[in-house]
Design an enzyme around this catalytic site. Sequence first.
Site, PDB file in Angstrom:
ATOM      1  N   GLU A 192      37.981  41.827  44.830  1.00  0.00           N
ATOM      2  CA  GLU A 192      37.248  40.575  45.068  1.00  0.00           C
ATOM      3  C   GLU A 192      36.335  40.797  46.273  1.00  0.00           C
ATOM      4  O   GLU A 192      36.691  41.524  47.214  1.00  0.00           O
ATOM      5  CB  GLU A 192      38.267  39.473  45.395  1.00  0.00           C
ATOM      6  CG  GLU A 192      37.692  38.153  45.886  1.00  0.00           C
ATOM      7  CD  GLU A 192      38.770  37.206  46.437  1.00  0.00           C
ATOM      8  OE1 GLU A 192      39.815  37.678  46.938  1.00  0.00           O
ATOM      9  OE2 GLU A 192      38.550  35.988  46.332  1.00  0.00           O
ATOM     10  N   ASN A 237      32.411  32.590  44.024  1.00  0.00           N
ATOM     11  CA  ASN A 237      33.173  33.814  44.254  1.00  0.00           C
ATOM     12  C   ASN A 237      33.306  34.420  42.866  1.00  0.00           C
ATOM     13  O   ASN A 237      34.063  33.905  42.045  1.00  0.00           O
ATOM     14  CB  ASN A 237      34.531  33.457  44.858  1.00  0.00           C
ATOM     15  CG  ASN A 237      35.345  34.673  45.234  1.00  0.00           C
ATOM     16  OD1 ASN A 237      35.094  35.770  44.736  1.00  0.00           O
ATOM     17  ND2 ASN A 237      36.306  34.492  46.113  1.00  0.00           N
ATOM     18  N   LYS A 247      35.368  32.239  40.254  1.00  0.00           N
ATOM     19  CA  LYS A 247      36.720  31.855  40.690  1.00  0.00           C
ATOM     20  C   LYS A 247      36.941  30.343  40.629  1.00  0.00           C
ATOM     21  O   LYS A 247      36.142  29.563  41.164  1.00  0.00           O
ATOM     22  CB  LYS A 247      36.954  32.349  42.111  1.00  0.00           C
ATOM     23  CG  LYS A 247      38.366  32.158  42.645  1.00  0.00           C
ATOM     24  CD  LYS A 247      38.487  32.824  44.013  1.00  0.00           C
ATOM     25  CE  LYS A 247      39.888  32.767  44.572  1.00  0.00           C
ATOM     26  NZ  LYS A 247      39.946  33.466  45.899  1.00  0.00           N
ATOM     27  N   GLU A 303      37.276  29.186  51.779  1.00  0.00           N
ATOM     28  CA  GLU A 303      36.679  29.375  50.449  1.00  0.00           C
ATOM     29  C   GLU A 303      36.207  28.053  49.858  1.00  0.00           C
ATOM     30  O   GLU A 303      35.206  28.023  49.144  1.00  0.00           O
ATOM     31  CB  GLU A 303      37.682  30.041  49.503  1.00  0.00           C
ATOM     32  CG  GLU A 303      37.937  31.504  49.830  1.00  0.00           C
ATOM     33  CD  GLU A 303      38.639  32.228  48.710  1.00  0.00           C
ATOM     34  OE1 GLU A 303      39.768  32.716  48.933  1.00  0.00           O
ATOM     35  OE2 GLU A 303      38.078  32.319  47.596  1.00  0.00           O
ATOM     36  N   CYS A 313      41.914  36.755  42.579  1.00  0.00           N
ATOM     37  CA  CYS A 313      42.810  36.494  43.689  1.00  0.00           C
ATOM     38  C   CYS A 313      43.782  35.332  43.495  1.00  0.00           C
ATOM     39  O   CYS A 313      44.744  35.451  42.765  1.00  0.00           O
ATOM     40  CB  CYS A 313      41.992  36.330  44.963  1.00  0.00           C
ATOM     41  SG  CYS A 313      42.983  36.685  46.405  1.00  0.00           S
ATOM     42  N   ASN A 345      41.656  39.578  47.924  1.00  0.00           N
ATOM     43  CA  ASN A 345      41.608  39.792  49.377  1.00  0.00           C
ATOM     44  C   ASN A 345      42.697  38.881  49.942  1.00  0.00           C
ATOM     45  O   ASN A 345      42.446  37.669  50.096  1.00  0.00           O
ATOM     46  CB  ASN A 345      40.268  39.354  49.974  1.00  0.00           C
ATOM     47  CG  ASN A 345      39.111  40.297  49.698  1.00  0.00           C
ATOM     48  OD1 ASN A 345      38.206  40.419  50.510  1.00  0.00           O
ATOM     49  ND2 ASN A 345      39.082  40.956  48.562  1.00  0.00           N
TER      50      ASN A 345
HETATM   51  N1  ING Z   1      43.512  34.907  49.108  1.00  0.00           N
HETATM   52  C1  ING Z   1      44.871  34.534  49.100  1.00  0.00           C
HETATM   53  C2  ING Z   1      45.518  34.650  47.732  1.00  0.00           C
HETATM   54  O1  ING Z   1      45.660  33.676  47.002  1.00  0.00           O
HETATM   55  C3  ING Z   1      46.560  32.897  49.689  1.00  0.00           C
HETATM   56  C4  ING Z   1      45.103  33.215  49.732  1.00  0.00           C
HETATM   57  C5  ING Z   1      47.511  33.822  50.150  1.00  0.00           C
HETATM   58  C6  ING Z   1      46.970  31.699  49.182  1.00  0.00           C
HETATM   59  C7  ING Z   1      48.870  33.525  50.092  1.00  0.00           C
HETATM   60  C8  ING Z   1      48.323  31.393  49.116  1.00  0.00           C
HETATM   61  C9  ING Z   1      49.273  32.299  49.572  1.00  0.00           C
HETATM   62  O2  ING Z   1      45.964  35.752  47.459  1.00  0.00           O
HETATM   63  C10 ING Z   1      42.474  34.578  48.271  1.00  0.00           C
HETATM   64  N2  ING Z   1      41.291  35.144  48.556  1.00  0.00           N
HETATM   65  O3  ING Z   1      42.605  33.805  47.325  1.00  0.00           O
END
Ligand code: ING
Length: 310
Positions: free
Chosen positions: A48, A107, A124, A143, A169, A194
């Site tokens: 991503e 995205n 996304k 985001e 993601c 990411n």
């Molecule tokens: N990053 C993370 C993901 O969903 C996240 C944000 C991390 C949300 C952990 C919830 C828990 O992997 C992106 N870019 O979506």
Amino acid sequence: MSTRIMTVAGAQMGPVPRSDPRSRTVARMVDLLRQAHARGCQLVVFPELALTTFFPRWLIEDEEELAEFYEASMPGPETMPLFETARELGIGFHLGYAEIAEDGRFNTAILVDPDGRIVARYRKIHLPGHAENDQAREFQHLEKRYFDVGNLGFRVWDTMGGRIGMLICNDRRWPEAFRVLGLQGVELVLIGYNTPTLNGQTFEPPHLRIHHNLLTMQAGAYQNGTWVVGVAKAGLEDGVHMMGSSAIVTPNGEIAAQASTLDDELIVADCDLDAGAYIKANVFNFAAHRRTEHYRLIVETTGVVPPLGT
Ligand code: ING
């Protein structure tokens, strides 16, 4: 004996510092394409937002400064070497990047075939994080500020000899996203991510990030009888640790290949695109077993509702 074997590479990338020009990053990606070609791959999956640092970690209020992180055209002059190399080598690739379009900022992920044609585009849909700066956080996750909700739906394309879908993601955490692809007969789901190693808000043991990453992709693969290729932008990127653990998951939910570094690293697997057929015909034979008359809450409500009456 299946003849539909696609040798797929997950091209995990280490940090892309904000200070690096795109030319430097694209050169790294071209090198990964060449490595993949040398290993007989037909398809390479990049992360991503692969071309820049994960800029939603900052509040950027200057519009010109923010615009630097988006691609106004794809391919553009700086990304053309990716398309040219892929065509020269006769391999396809998946690329995640920030898209500026006339209908919004997204995205985005694209799938480019061995002729260098963009054959699929996904924007996304599950945008995590928040839209306003949050002082309480160690780092931001803006985001919802920098991207519009994807408007192309969850689609599957018959291309390159298989049924290929894309998620990005956070999408991988929502079983509905995988199921919409599964209901279109997907055989290979490409996912760039990411993901910060630490939670920016409250402490969470870091090992859980790896666990949840693999759990979601293994479940999505098994419950829809599809291969899943999940590819990270990893490492300490502009001061924030990003998790690696890129993985190629079989339709049985087993891990066929997994990254072991936080750098540019190729993981490769021979993906038999017929390997999910048994699962789709039996345990997850959707037509035979699903009871949609009982699933209404999934589509009709967004948040939690009081328990349904008896
Ligand atoms: N990053 C993370 C993901 O969903 C996240 C944000 C991390 C949300 C952990 C919830 C828990 O992997 C992106 N870019 O979506």
